[in-house]
Motif scaffolding. Sequence first.
Motif, PDB file in Angstrom:
ATOM      1  N   UNK A 244       0.762  -1.225   0.045  1.00 18.26           N
ATOM      2  CA  UNK A 244       0.093  -0.018  -0.057  1.00 18.26           C
ATOM      3  C   UNK A 244       0.950   1.062  -0.083  1.00 18.26           C
ATOM      4  N   UNK A 245       1.793   1.451   0.939  1.00 19.28           N
ATOM      5  CA  UNK A 245       2.841   2.411   1.021  1.00 19.28           C
ATOM      6  C   UNK A 245       3.608   2.548  -0.378  1.00 19.28           C
ATOM      7  N   UNK A 246       4.084   1.555  -0.747  1.00 18.87           N
ATOM      8  CA  UNK A 246       4.868   1.690  -2.341  1.00 18.87           C
ATOM      9  C   UNK A 246       3.981   2.492  -2.960  1.00 18.87           C
ATOM     10  N   UNK A 247       2.827   1.873  -3.241  1.00 14.92           N
ATOM     11  CA  UNK A 247       1.906   2.155  -4.316  1.00 14.92           C
ATOM     12  C   UNK A 247       1.554   3.727  -4.248  1.00 14.92           C
ATOM     13  N   UNK A 248       1.394   4.250  -2.859  1.00 23.46           N
ATOM     14  CA  UNK A 248       1.164   5.606  -3.066  1.00 23.46           C
ATOM     15  C   UNK A 248       2.369   6.485  -3.117  1.00 23.46           C
ATOM     16  N   UNK A 249       3.536   6.143  -2.956  1.00 22.09           N
ATOM     17  CA  UNK A 249       4.825   6.774  -3.080  1.00 22.09           C
ATOM     18  C   UNK A 249       5.172   6.821  -4.561  1.00 22.09           C
TER      19      UNK A 249
END
Length: 363
Positions: free
Chosen positions: A21-26
């Motif tokens: 999730x965090x990777x996709x947001x960044x």
Amino acid sequence: MKIYLDNIIFSKVKNGGVSNYWYELIEYLEKQNQDELTYFESIDAKENFHRKKLNLSSQSIKEVKSDSIHRFMPISYTSDEKLIFHSSYYRGLNGCKNKIEVTTVHDFIHSYYSSFPKKQLHNFLKFNAIKRSKGIICISHNTFNDLNKFYTLKKNQRATVIHNGVSNDYFPIKEYTLKEQQFIADKKLADDFILFVGGRKGYKNFDFVVSVVNDNPLLKIVVVGGGEITEDEKKLFSDDALLRVTHLKSVENFELNVLFNLAKALVYPSSYEGFGIPVVEAMRAGCPVISIDNAIIREVAEKSAILLDALSVSEFNAKFSNLNRSDFRSSVIEMGFEASKNYSWQKCSRETREFYDSLESLG
């Protein structure tokens, strides 16, 4: 907009749903190239599977410590500028009077299922983050309902539902590549099997899946992730059923997509989920989903999942047998395709960025 992102999740885990999730947001925010992005992270963050895929400018990174003590302590950073601060896992930021803090709440599993000490520690971090935040993102309506059950929003707080996404790596395969064919051959996946993906803790009801395999002497099962199958878990299987178990500790997305394409069904009997990403991945790949009837599955899978009223082997067998009818199977798959169209990481990340904008009026 100045956006400060805390990459603590990359130091806490090597892989996993929150990390993804965090990777996709960044990745989304970097590609938009419209904001001034700053990251708090420690050196060990780069050992994370998803962090390795990010090409972040060293000038945008502010190094912080990641030892066990500092993971529970707020970051100290002084700035008078107005900024958005969004931590990937409930860590605070001290020294910025004009910050607007955002927290993503993935689930309330610890409130329902964890042991008392673990529940106390996790909830201390999570609810303090919620109290500090002007913006709260819930990854499903089910999680939003739980938020309102356990916490009363203040007047200067705003909560919203932004569903998780799903990777485009999952799709129906029309013709297997040589690489995919080799994977099938190596893992001996020619026979019919059901698929179980993820953790196997109590509320995941893995013991029920074992009972299904024990009761169906021709049925094989592929178990993905969740760590080594323990000796206690092995004892749940009959001697014959244990020979029909294939455990894959970890798989690449293309391999999991092959498994979804080949499996008779994804069996997902979890009593509780914040979202249930494997369910959407399966639907997108054209794999029927069999699950216990609960709020999150009804929300995410809509009418496409085959729902069990109870964890009953006889009920499972009856409903599972319907998948042998081509018309029934095709209908389930088609409904799954349609439901999965509601979820994408692009949509999730875009709505998150728009949520940041909406919070500026709160001061």
